[in-house]
Design an enzyme around this catalytic site. Structure first.
Site, PDB file in Angstrom:
ATOM      1  N   HIS A   3      -1.776  25.264  35.745  1.00 16.03           N
ATOM      2  CA  HIS A   3      -1.088  26.482  35.334  1.00 16.03           C
ATOM      3  C   HIS A   3       0.380  26.431  35.672  1.00 16.03           C
ATOM      4  CE1 HIS A   3      -4.639  29.448  34.847  1.00 16.03           C
ATOM      5  NE2 HIS A   3      -4.633  28.464  33.986  1.00 16.03           N
ATOM      6  N   ASP A  83      -2.867  16.917  28.779  1.00 15.65           N
ATOM      7  CA  ASP A  83      -2.476  16.643  30.157  1.00 15.65           C
ATOM      8  C   ASP A  83      -3.677  16.063  30.893  1.00 15.65           C
ATOM      9  OD1 ASP A  83      -1.820  16.633  32.806  1.00 15.65           O
ATOM     10  OD2 ASP A  83      -1.565  18.799  33.001  1.00 15.65           O
ATOM     11  N   ASN A 112      -0.700  10.294  34.903  1.00 19.18           N
ATOM     12  CA  ASN A 112       0.175   9.832  35.984  1.00 19.18           C
ATOM     13  C   ASN A 112      -0.461   8.655  36.723  1.00 19.18           C
ATOM     14  OD1 ASN A 112       1.568  12.121  35.290  1.00 19.18           O
ATOM     15  ND2 ASN A 112       1.355  13.138  37.257  1.00 19.18           N
TER      16      ASN A 112
HETATM   17  C1  LIG Z   1      -0.907  16.592  39.244  1.00 25.16           C
HETATM   18  C2  LIG Z   1      -1.035  17.357  37.992  1.00 25.16           C
HETATM   19  C3  LIG Z   1       0.100  17.810  37.310  1.00 25.16           C
HETATM   20  C4  LIG Z   1       1.480  17.631  37.858  1.00 25.16           C
HETATM   21  O1  LIG Z   1       1.993  16.413  37.439  1.00 25.16           O
HETATM   22  P1  LIG Z   1       3.537  16.056  37.711  1.00 25.16           P
HETATM   23  O2  LIG Z   1       3.727  14.790  36.982  1.00 25.16           O
HETATM   24  O3  LIG Z   1       3.698  15.940  39.182  1.00 25.16           O
HETATM   25  O4  LIG Z   1       4.319  17.194  37.148  1.00 25.16           O
HETATM   26  C5  LIG Z   1      -0.077  18.443  36.106  1.00 25.16           C
HETATM   27  N1  LIG Z   1      -1.308  18.659  35.593  1.00 25.16           N
HETATM   28  C6  LIG Z   1      -2.425  18.258  36.231  1.00 25.16           C
HETATM   29  C7  LIG Z   1      -3.766  18.506  35.599  1.00 25.16           C
HETATM   30  C8  LIG Z   1      -2.327  17.593  37.444  1.00 25.16           C
HETATM   31  O5  LIG Z   1      -3.444  17.187  38.063  1.00 25.16           O
END
Ligand SMILES: *Cc1c(COP(=O)(O)O)cnc(C)c1O
Length: 294
Positions: A3, A83, A112
């Site tokens: 969120h 995401d 990531n």
């Molecule tokens: C860790 C995480 C983020 C944040 O990622 P950043 O690259 O640090 O902005 C966003 N969405 C989810 C689902 C996450 O687990």
């Protein structure tokens, strides 16, 4: 996205956002999106972006990408961003790719490698369907950036893909990790840690004072003390106590007003005895806390 990430993106872009409710498994469903789109359009709004999370921060829940993608087929201008910040690393293993179903309908996809794929902070990778659309949005070509020093003029110029012009060579450390581990090595790393989460989950379920909030997902176990009065307050005191004892450090979370504890496996050095060590620290703190409160 979590969120907070989505809300921040919306604030920066200066657009309205709608947070949509999820189902019992914390997943956004196509029908929820479809009715929200209809309602927004009736209000004269122009929906332009849907953000689908594969592996939410709190409980590692997966939105239903296939259903959402199908709904969005009727709205060709709607951008679907996926995401998969944490769970994306697990997609190196075929058996964990189920939640990716429908990804062919997404416009962008991000995960990531610094979270769970052995790359040091920071390294986020993004795939886009039509890079021209990103480039068209960001491109400005003042005369001083026009000089070309590039060996291959057809290679993408990433200066046009983001806000800052300069960027670090993050791809290099990712490349080293991929070369060192290879596909099989990365798969072994993910599978080992998913198995360790299952070890921890079994320890939790062995203790009749505890329950899981949802079945363990990938490397994440969400659990709490079973029915008691003032559950949330109790969990706050429990986390404080565990962290004060200092053997392990936990970060709690909350979904729909219910507090719980989380353990996520993410280090290549973690072994089954570490799961036992962590569990025993939690067990000790729980017994002490419950004895104090009697
Ligand atoms: C860790 C995480 C983020 C944040 O990622 P950043 O690259 O640090 O902005 C966003 N969405 C989810 C689902 C996450 O687990």
């Amino acid at each position: 996205m979590s969120h907070s990430s989505v809300e921040r993106a919306g604030l920066l872009a200066g657009v309205q956002m709608r947070l949509l409710p999820s189902d019992d498994a914390f997943a956004l469903r196509g029908s929820t999106l479809a009715s929200a789109l209809t309602k927004d359009i009736e209000l004269g709004l122009v929906p332009f972006c849907v953000i689908v999370t594969l592996g939410t921060t709190s409980t590692c829940a997966f939105d239903n990408l296939q259903e959402i993608g199908e709904v969005c087929q009727e709205y060709p201008d709607l951008w679907i961003h996926v995401d998969a910040a944490y769970a994306g690393s697990s997609f190196v293993c075929e058996e964990f790719r189920g939640p990716m179903k429908g990804v062919h309908m997404a416009d962008s996809f991000n995960f990531n490698p610094h979270k769970w794929l052995l790359v040091n902070f920071d390294c986020s990778t993004m795939w886009v369907r039509k890079s021209e659309e990103i480039v068209d949005a960001f491109r400005v070509d003042p005369i001083y950036t026009r000089r070309q020093h590039r060996a291959d003029p057809n290679a993408p110029n990433y200066r046009h893909w983001q806000l800052p012009l300069s960027r670090r060579f993050r791809a290099l450390k990712l490349w080293f990790v991929m070369r060192m581990y290879g596909r099989d090595g990365l798969q072994r790393h993910i599978r080992k840690e998913v198995a360790l989460a299952a070890v921890f989950e079994a320890l939790v379920l062995q203790d009749s004072r505890f329950e899981t909030v949802c079945p363990a997902v990938l490397g994440l176990v969400c659990f709490r003390v079973k029915a008691a009065r003032d559950m949330n307050a109790l969990h706050k005191r429990l986390v404080q106590r565990i962290n004060k004892d200092g053997d392990i450090h936990l970060v709690a979370s909350e979904v729909r007003g219910v507090h719980f504890l989380r353990v996520a496996v993410g280090s290549r050095f973690t072994e089954p005895e570490d799961m036992v060590f962590a569990w025993q620290a939690i067990e000790r703190a729980t017994s002490a806390l419950l004895a104090d409160e009697e």
